[in-house]
Write a protein that holds these residues in place. Structure first.
Motif, PDB file in Angstrom:
ATOM      1  N   ASP A   1      44.324  35.206  34.537  1.00  0.00           N
ATOM      2  CA  ASP A   1      43.488  33.969  33.835  1.00  0.00           C
ATOM      3  C   ASP A   1      43.923  32.694  34.039  1.00  0.00           C
TER       4      ASP A   1
ATOM      5  N   PRO B   1      43.820  29.269  37.374  1.00  0.00           N
ATOM      6  CA  PRO B   1      42.916  28.293  37.725  1.00  0.00           C
ATOM      7  C   PRO B   1      43.404  26.777  37.152  1.00  0.00           C
TER       8      PRO B   1
ATOM      9  N   ASN C   1      46.501  25.402  38.589  1.00  0.00           N
ATOM     10  CA  ASN C   1      45.994  25.023  39.795  1.00  0.00           C
ATOM     11  C   ASN C   1      45.699  23.546  39.662  1.00  0.00           C
TER      12      ASN C   1
ATOM     13  N   TYR D   1      46.969  27.983  45.255  1.00  0.00           N
ATOM     14  CA  TYR D   1      46.273  28.923  44.698  1.00  0.00           C
ATOM     15  C   TYR D   1      45.486  29.697  45.631  1.00  0.00           C
TER      16      TYR D   1
ATOM     17  N   PRO E   1      42.931  32.775  45.061  1.00  0.00           N
ATOM     18  CA  PRO E   1      41.921  33.540  44.080  1.00  0.00           C
ATOM     19  C   PRO E   1      41.801  35.027  44.374  1.00  0.00           C
TER      20      PRO E   1
ATOM     21  N   PRO F   1      44.915  37.400  43.126  1.00  0.00           N
ATOM     22  CA  PRO F   1      45.324  36.311  43.028  1.00  0.00           C
ATOM     23  C   PRO F   1      46.779  36.087  42.990  1.00  0.00           C
TER      24      PRO F   1
ATOM     25  N   LYS G   1      44.270  24.761  27.411  1.00  0.00           N
ATOM     26  CA  LYS G   1      43.194  25.142  28.598  1.00  0.00           C
ATOM     27  C   LYS G   1      41.899  24.546  28.189  1.00  0.00           C
TER      28      LYS G   1
ATOM     29  N   PRO H   1      39.302  23.701  34.950  1.00  0.00           N
ATOM     30  CA  PRO H   1      40.057  24.703  35.982  1.00  0.00           C
ATOM     31  C   PRO H   1      39.563  24.340  37.292  1.00  0.00           C
ATOM     32  N   ASP H   2      40.794  24.611  38.225  1.00  0.00           N
ATOM     33  CA  ASP H   2      40.308  24.257  39.588  1.00  0.00           C
ATOM     34  C   ASP H   2      40.446  25.826  40.105  1.00  0.00           C
ATOM     35  N   HIS H   3      39.070  26.283  40.702  1.00  0.00           N
ATOM     36  CA  HIS H   3      39.260  27.493  41.361  1.00  0.00           C
ATOM     37  C   HIS H   3      39.296  27.548  42.731  1.00  0.00           C
ATOM     38  N   THR H   4      39.350  26.482  43.445  1.00  0.00           N
ATOM     39  CA  THR H   4      39.595  26.372  44.743  1.00  0.00           C
ATOM     40  C   THR H   4      40.893  26.901  45.345  1.00  0.00           C
TER      41      THR H   4
END
Length: 172
Positions: free
Chosen positions: A33, A36, A39, A47, A49, A52, A99, A104-107
């Motif tokens: 969790d 991201p 990242n 990263y 995902p 992951p 956090k 968050p960067d989910h890319t």
């Protein structure tokens, strides 16, 4: 979620540099969790995902985190590995504590392709790096089985720009 313990489960000579070690470890908790957020905070983190997983650098060492496991290559020795693990625990726990302040960067990171790397290499196929061809060297760079330092031509003045571009492209 905090990362309190990391248990090394496997150590062997590093394939990329036999004077160094590689290792595998259990993390003792699921940290997926936080990827991201890491990242977003760590420059040049890679990263994925879908897996992951998250790969990052500590100087010349490459660390790959999975939800409950990790690998590290190019550690100097077990003492060095433990120091890097303590650094990693501090980073993960600090990012987790902050956090709520981090977007968050989910890319997913888009790693370079072998031909992109090959185009910047000398293309002499001299084998001084230990590979039969420069294309094989490019593939091995992306597989973390080779290091830019192993190509003597890249150390020459004529290849300084290519070397700097490769350093920026590769997680070395």
């Amino acid at each position: 979620m905090t990362l309190n313990r990391v248990d090394i489960t496997y150590i062997s000579p590093c394939l990329a540099d036999p004077d160094k070690i590689r290792l595998k470890a259990d993390l003792g908790s699921n940290i997926g969790d936080i990827f991201p957020f890491v990242n977003a905070e760590i420059e040049r983190a890679n990263y994925n995902p879908g897996l992951p997983s998250l790969s990052l650098q500590k100087e010349f060492r490459t660390i790959t985190l999975y939800e409950e496991k990790m690998t590290m290559i190019k550690a100097e020795n077990s003492t060095d590995a433990m120091q890097v693990i303590e650094w990693l625990k501090d980073i993960i726990n600090d990012i987790y504590a902050r956090k709520d302040e981090i977007e968050p960067d989910h890319t997913a990171s888009d790693p370079p392709r072998p031909l992109e790397i090959f185009k910047l290499l000398p293309k002499t196929n001299c084998s001084k790096c230990g590979e039969l061809t420069c294309l094989a060297f490019a593939v091995q760079l992306l597989e973390y089985e080779q290091d830019l330092e192993n190509c003597p031509k890249l150390k020459e003045k004529d290849y300084a720009d290519a070397r700097e571009t490769l350093k920026a492209m590769l997680p070395q």
